[in-house]
Design an enzyme around this catalytic site. Structure first.
Site, PDB file in Angstrom:
ATOM      1  N   ASP A  26     -10.469   2.899   4.355  1.00 25.99           N
ATOM      2  CA  ASP A  26     -10.374   1.471   4.179  1.00 25.99           C
ATOM      3  C   ASP A  26     -11.813   0.930   4.599  1.00 25.99           C
ATOM      4  O   ASP A  26     -12.256  -0.384   4.348  1.00 25.99           O
ATOM      5  CB  ASP A  26      -9.463   1.002   5.293  1.00 25.99           C
ATOM      6  CG  ASP A  26      -8.947  -0.637   5.073  1.00 25.99           C
ATOM      7  OD1 ASP A  26      -9.005  -0.799   3.630  1.00 25.99           O
ATOM      8  OD2 ASP A  26      -8.584  -1.117   5.932  1.00 25.99           O
ATOM      9  N   GLN A  68      -4.019  -1.786   9.911  1.00 26.54           N
ATOM     10  CA  GLN A  68      -3.873  -3.126   9.184  1.00 26.54           C
ATOM     11  C   GLN A  68      -4.475  -4.135   9.953  1.00 26.54           C
ATOM     12  O   GLN A  68      -4.292  -4.393  11.079  1.00 26.54           O
ATOM     13  CB  GLN A  68      -2.665  -3.496   8.928  1.00 26.54           C
ATOM     14  CG  GLN A  68      -2.282  -4.775   8.096  1.00 26.54           C
ATOM     15  CD  GLN A  68      -2.875  -4.654   6.588  1.00 26.54           C
ATOM     16  OE1 GLN A  68      -2.804  -3.668   6.183  1.00 26.54           O
ATOM     17  NE2 GLN A  68      -3.529  -5.898   6.485  1.00 26.54           N
ATOM     18  N   LYS A 116       0.895  -1.145   0.056  1.00 22.06           N
ATOM     19  CA  LYS A 116      -0.046   0.067  -0.043  1.00 22.06           C
ATOM     20  C   LYS A 116       0.935   1.158   0.013  1.00 22.06           C
ATOM     21  O   LYS A 116       0.470   2.288  -0.778  1.00 22.06           O
ATOM     22  CB  LYS A 116      -0.982  -0.027   1.257  1.00 22.06           C
ATOM     23  CG  LYS A 116      -2.025  -1.027   0.861  1.00 22.06           C
ATOM     24  CD  LYS A 116      -2.739  -1.722   2.318  1.00 22.06           C
ATOM     25  CE  LYS A 116      -3.606  -2.725   2.140  1.00 22.06           C
ATOM     26  NZ  LYS A 116      -4.144  -3.407   3.260  1.00 22.06           N
TER      27      LYS A 116
END
Ligand code: NAP
Length: 279
Positions: free
Chosen positions: A120, A97, A53
């Site tokens: 996200d 994450q 990313k």
């Protein structure tokens, strides 16, 4: 006719060209789209995903700020880090994450991300807004799948869509996105009886289970559109047995090179959108 390959890798590369242009326009206005990544602990797979990313940000002229925390981080400590990033006007998107170490209340930490920076698509508020058809960044993997379906002009309205898996970041939002596009949606999970029978009815099948090749190709309806969100690096396969899929499906995502690249691209695209809202 052989099954059409829904090439997520090529689509992501195409999308990157547009993103690059938009990023340079934003920079002319003094704004550099910036993603903060938070990695807790030392899980090698998570570290690789975060690196990918960050690399995508660099490739496209965006900034990424890497926050790396020890595996012993507490919920309170992580909440403080997120609060700081929420209040930092230079940060447009925050990626925490998944998964975090088990002592951390992951849901609480996800939900502390400011919804405007939830690029996200992991917060309950973001999920609720997306489900209700309000403006929100959908969870990146299902949102990336929707972009693939859209690009390849796969008809969704009125189709039977079957999603195998109901996780908060994948199965559930996937089902809601397909429902919002007027599919008739069935969600299967580990307690579902007669999984095969549900799969046999799918015009659009999404494998989001995390079990290598769980879904057998002879369970799949003729001419179905087959989306495999799973990736198992050791077995080098997804959640669906794709060998010989050509003679069954009308279209399918390859593994690798299908869903994965569009997940990352969607995160980056959402970060760009978040930055664009400032002008
Ligand atoms: P997860 O949180 O472990 O959820 C798995 C889901 O599958 C659960 O809902 C579970 O049911 C269900 N399930 C497990 N075994 C089953 C069985 N035998 N029959 C029917 N359902 C079953 O996993 P996830 O995070 O959603 O990820 C799923 C897959 O997608 C993984 O392979 C992961 O690597 C992949 N993934 C890919 C990306 C990408 O960028 N390409 C991103 C995220 C995830 P219960 O709810 O009943 O436990």
């Amino acid at each position: 006719m052989p099954s059409k390959i829904l090439d997520g890798k090529a689509l992501a590369q195409l999308a990157e060209e547009d993103i690059k242009l938009s990023v340079s326009k934003l920079k002319e206005n003094g704004i550099t789209p910036t993603l903060a990544t938070i990695l807790v602990g030392v899980d090698p797979a998570s570290a690789t995903y975060v690196k990918m990313k960050q690399n995508a940000c660099a490739r496209l002229g965006m900034e990424s700020i890497a926050v790396e925390l020890s595996k012993d981080t507490t919920t309170q400590e992580l909440l403080k880090v997120i609060e700081k990033l929420n209040n930092d006007s230079k940060i447009h998107g925050i990626l925490l994450q998944h998964p975090v170490p088990s002592q951390i209340d992951e849901r609480k930490c996800f939900d502390s991300i400011n919804v405007e920076k939830d690029v996200d698509g992991v917060t309950c508020i973001g999920f609720g807004q997306m489900t209700m058809g309000e403006d929100a960044y959908g969870s990146c993997t299902p949102a990336g799948i929707m972009r693939i379906l859209d690009h390849y002009k796969i008809e969704i309205s009125g189709k039977n869509a079957v999603v195998i898996g109901r996780s908060p970041i994948l199965g559930k939002p996937m089902a809601m996105m397909l429902l919002n596009k007027n599919a008739t949606v069935t969600i299967c999970h580990s307690k579902t009886k007669n999984l095969k029978d549900h799969i046999k009815k799918a015009d659009i099948l999404v494998g989001a289970v995390g079990v290598p090749r769980l879904i057998q190709k002879d369970w799949i309806k003729d001419s179905a559109v087959v989306i495999d969100a799973g990736y198992h690096p050791v077995e080098k396969c997804g959640d669906i047995d794709l060998e010989g899929i050509d003679s069954i499906a009308s279209a399918h995502t390859p593994v690798p090179g299908g869903v994965g690249p569009m997940t990352i691209n969607t995160l980056i695209f959402n970060t760009l959108l978040a930055a664009q809202k400032l002008i």
